[in-house]
Scaffold this motif. Sequence first.
Motif, short mmCIF file in Angstrom:
data_model
loop_
_atom_site.label_atom_id
_atom_site.label_comp_id
_atom_site.label_asym_id
_atom_site.label_seq_id
_atom_site.Cartn_x
_atom_site.Cartn_y
_atom_site.Cartn_z
N ALA A 68 -17.49 -33.34 73.99
CA ALA A 68 -17.15 -32.93 72.84
C ALA A 68 -16.31 -31.33 72.94
O ALA A 68 -15.81 -30.36 71.80
CB ALA A 68 -18.84 -32.62 72.26
N GLU A 69 -17.07 -30.50 74.37
CA GLU A 69 -16.35 -29.08 74.03
C GLU A 69 -15.14 -29.15 74.31
O GLU A 69 -14.14 -28.74 73.22
CB GLU A 69 -16.74 -28.68 75.40
CG GLU A 69 -18.09 -28.09 75.11
CD GLU A 69 -19.03 -28.10 76.42
OE1 GLU A 69 -18.50 -28.26 77.65
OE2 GLU A 69 -20.17 -27.59 76.14
N ALA A 70 -13.88 -29.95 75.41
CA ALA A 70 -12.67 -30.22 75.41
C ALA A 70 -12.06 -30.56 73.50
O ALA A 70 -11.58 -30.39 72.86
CB ALA A 70 -12.70 -31.16 75.95
N GLU A 74 -9.84 -28.25 72.06
CA GLU A 74 -8.31 -28.58 70.90
C GLU A 74 -7.79 -28.03 69.95
O GLU A 74 -6.94 -27.95 69.86
CB GLU A 74 -8.34 -29.54 71.76
CG GLU A 74 -6.95 -30.68 71.25
CD GLU A 74 -6.20 -31.56 71.84
OE1 GLU A 74 -5.88 -32.49 70.95
OE2 GLU A 74 -7.06 -33.03 72.22
N ALA A 75 -8.68 -28.80 69.27
CA ALA A 75 -9.15 -28.58 67.61
C ALA A 75 -9.08 -26.96 67.02
O ALA A 75 -8.33 -25.80 66.33
CB ALA A 75 -10.48 -28.27 66.70
N ALA A 76 -9.62 -25.90 67.96
CA ALA A 76 -9.98 -24.94 67.93
C ALA A 76 -8.08 -23.75 68.08
O ALA A 76 -7.46 -23.05 67.30
CB ALA A 76 -10.40 -23.63 69.21
N ILE A 78 -5.74 -26.03 68.40
CA ILE A 78 -4.13 -26.47 66.96
C ILE A 78 -4.86 -25.11 65.69
O ILE A 78 -3.68 -25.55 64.82
CB ILE A 78 -4.65 -28.34 67.18
CG1 ILE A 78 -3.81 -28.76 67.99
CG2 ILE A 78 -3.95 -27.91 65.92
CD1 ILE A 78 -4.81 -30.05 67.36
N ALA A 79 -5.77 -25.52 65.77
CA ALA A 79 -6.31 -23.95 64.33
C ALA A 79 -5.42 -22.56 64.47
O ALA A 79 -4.88 -22.01 63.77
CB ALA A 79 -7.82 -24.49 63.97
N ALA A 80 -5.86 -22.46 65.81
CA ALA A 80 -4.77 -20.86 65.93
C ALA A 80 -3.34 -21.04 66.00
O ALA A 80 -2.88 -19.84 65.37
CB ALA A 80 -5.77 -20.90 67.80
N ALA A 81 -3.01 -22.05 66.64
CA ALA A 81 -1.41 -22.07 66.99
C ALA A 81 -1.31 -22.21 64.95
O ALA A 81 -0.17 -22.05 64.82
CB ALA A 81 -0.98 -23.44 67.11
N ALA A 82 -1.64 -23.02 64.05
CA ALA A 82 -1.21 -23.19 62.60
C ALA A 82 -1.41 -21.70 62.16
O ALA A 82 -1.18 -21.55 60.73
CB ALA A 82 -2.42 -24.56 62.04
N ALA A 83 -2.92 -21.20 62.45
CA ALA A 83 -2.73 -19.65 62.07
C ALA A 83 -1.52 -18.93 62.22
O ALA A 83 -1.11 -18.23 61.07
CB ALA A 83 -4.58 -19.35 62.07
#
Length: 134
Positions: A68-70, A74-76, A78-83
């Motif tokens: 879950a942490e991984a 990963e989602a964070a 991806i969100a940072a890359a999108a931002a």
Amino acid sequence: MQSPRNDRHQDRAKTAEAARKAAQARFAASAPKPDDPAVVERMQARVAIAEARQERLAKREAERVALAEALAAEAAAIAAAAAAEAEAARLLAEEAERERTAHAIAAKAQAIELMKAQKLARDARYAARQIRRK
């Protein structure tokens, strides 16, 4: 006087009660005691199995938490890359808007200069006509 039928029922009930008590006594006599080595060994085996089960459950829970942490990391990412990509796109759009504005201002200035040159030429022609008339 009692009827023979009642006597037989009472006899059967007494016999059944006596048989039940005898069976309970046999069972109680043959039941292992809590301090019996076989009972202690079985209890230790059960405790060991329960501890192993708890260890497996704890390991699975730790793996689930790590996964879950991984996934959250990963989602964070991806969100940072999108931002970051959105910010880069916004900056590019702002730069393009500035360039369009600069080009529009330059074109307007050029048009104004052309209009001034045309007016000067027109004024010069008008002045030349006025001089010729005199």
